[in-house]
Design an enzyme around this catalytic site. Sequence first.
Site, PDB file in Angstrom:
ATOM      1  N   SER A  75       4.405  -3.125   4.738  1.00 24.02           N
ATOM      2  CA  SER A  75       4.953  -3.127   6.403  1.00 24.02           C
ATOM      3  C   SER A  75       5.031  -4.504   6.736  1.00 24.02           C
ATOM      4  CB  SER A  75       4.123  -1.992   7.368  1.00 24.02           C
ATOM      5  OG  SER A  75       3.853  -0.719   7.211  1.00 24.02           O
ATOM      6  N   HIS A 121      -2.988  -9.657  -4.742  1.00 25.07           N
ATOM      7  CA  HIS A 121      -4.794  -9.747  -4.424  1.00 25.07           C
ATOM      8  C   HIS A 121      -5.942  -9.237  -5.307  1.00 25.07           C
ATOM      9  CE1 HIS A 121      -2.873  -8.743  -0.342  1.00 25.07           C
ATOM     10  NE2 HIS A 121      -2.659 -10.039   0.150  1.00 25.07           N
ATOM     11  N   PHE A 173      -5.838   1.335   3.743  1.00 24.88           N
ATOM     12  CA  PHE A 173      -6.884   1.051   4.179  1.00 24.88           C
ATOM     13  C   PHE A 173      -6.491   1.110   6.101  1.00 24.88           C
ATOM     14  CE2 PHE A 173      -6.451  -2.858   2.792  1.00 24.88           C
ATOM     15  CZ  PHE A 173      -7.104  -3.934   3.397  1.00 24.88           C
ATOM     16  N   ARG A 174      -4.928   0.387   5.865  1.00 25.11           N
ATOM     17  CA  ARG A 174      -4.631   0.038   7.486  1.00 25.11           C
ATOM     18  C   ARG A 174      -4.401   0.965   7.951  1.00 25.11           C
ATOM     19  NH1 ARG A 174      -5.426  -5.336   7.401  1.00 25.11           N
ATOM     20  NH2 ARG A 174      -5.309  -6.784   5.487  1.00 25.11           N
ATOM     21  N   CYS A 187     -16.892 -12.979 -14.518  1.00 26.96           N
ATOM     22  CA  CYS A 187     -18.519 -13.066 -13.603  1.00 26.96           C
ATOM     23  C   CYS A 187     -18.603 -14.215 -12.657  1.00 26.96           C
ATOM     24  CB  CYS A 187     -19.176 -13.606 -15.101  1.00 26.96           C
ATOM     25  SG  CYS A 187     -20.619 -15.121 -14.709  1.00 26.96           S
ATOM     26  N   ALA A 215       0.921  -0.953   0.170  1.00 26.01           N
ATOM     27  CA  ALA A 215       0.098  -0.276  -0.142  1.00 26.01           C
ATOM     28  C   ALA A 215       1.455   1.638   0.087  1.00 26.01           C
ATOM     29  CB  ALA A 215      -1.103   0.075   0.971  1.00 26.01           C
ATOM     30  N   CYS A 263     -23.975 -10.565 -15.833  1.00 27.37           N
ATOM     31  CA  CYS A 263     -22.765 -10.862 -16.660  1.00 27.37           C
ATOM     32  C   CYS A 263     -23.568 -10.916 -18.548  1.00 27.37           C
ATOM     33  CB  CYS A 263     -22.511 -12.352 -16.440  1.00 27.37           C
ATOM     34  SG  CYS A 263     -21.924 -12.979 -17.714  1.00 27.37           S
ATOM     35  N   GLN A 307       1.290  -6.450  -3.694  1.00 31.41           N
ATOM     36  CA  GLN A 307      -0.173  -6.684  -2.639  1.00 31.41           C
ATOM     37  C   GLN A 307      -0.815  -5.485  -3.169  1.00 31.41           C
ATOM     38  OE1 GLN A 307       0.886  -6.913   1.596  1.00 31.41           O
ATOM     39  NE2 GLN A 307       2.465  -6.233   0.597  1.00 31.41           N
ATOM     40  N   THR A 311       0.619   5.302  -2.121  1.00 28.99           N
ATOM     41  CA  THR A 311       0.346   6.021  -0.986  1.00 28.99           C
ATOM     42  C   THR A 311       0.377   8.077  -1.840  1.00 28.99           C
ATOM     43  OG1 THR A 311       1.327   5.598   0.808  1.00 28.99           O
ATOM     44  CG2 THR A 311      -0.700   5.522   1.540  1.00 28.99           C
TER      45      THR A 311
HETATM   46 ZN   LIG Z   1     -21.409 -14.662 -17.032  1.00 29.11          ZN
END
Ligand SMILES: [Zn+2]
Length: 241
Positions: free
Chosen positions: A184, A109, A24-25, A117, A13, A142, A91, A17
């Site tokens: 971190s 992630h 978000f942490r 879908c 993250a 979809c 990440q 920034t």
């Molecule tokens: Zn589909």
Amino acid sequence: MAEASHAVALTGAGHSTPSGIPDFRSPGSGLWSQVDPEEVASIQAFHRDPEAWYAWYHKRGTMFLNAKPNPAHEALAELEEMGRLKAVITQNIDNLHQKAGSKRVIELHGNTREAVCLNCGDVIPAQLLWEGYVQERKAPRCEKCSGMMKPNVILFGEMLPEEAPNAAWEEAQLCDLMLIAGTSLEVTPAAHLPLIARRSGAKLVIVNFQPTRADSYTEVVIHEDVAEVLPEIAEICRQKK
Ligand SMILES: [Zn+2]
């Protein structure tokens, strides 16, 4: 970096920034404040009430699409171009490494540039998802099977697909230098990667504002801004060409 034969970067993250994407942490960051991210950004919340989930998420989705890479992203892309960096393991879900020109990016992630879908697995560009959402204000379906569409990010409560972590694991074992920038190391699987690299004989370099879990066994620890330090590293490598 200049002497490494197989350097890889690991980012999180803090790398984004400087591009205006809040971590978000970090307490008080505008993106997630007032809500518990593990609750609202979970697959359970998505299934419970897709309409509410999309109403909450779509601003973030469009923010990711519009975000621009910063000098830290550009430095990593340049290092790859120079042949100094073999891969970026990230990440982050914001697509900024690719926007800066990085070619080999392992996204632990998932990513926000695509939507998938949940029924037939069809993948579309997220741009289409948000264009449709802004017009209709309904949870997107979809076009092929009317299954529920979900941004192609891994939500809390979802299994990580195996492919990216496996590729990251492999890079950690292969590399002789790991540049850890803007993370971190509090979240797995990323948190394990420096240790794997270390055990395989790699040197570690950390560039992060805050102390990390790997500081104690890392050769070079720089608690500074990635957007300032990474361009300097790229500049040194360019001169040593
Ligand atoms: Zn589909």
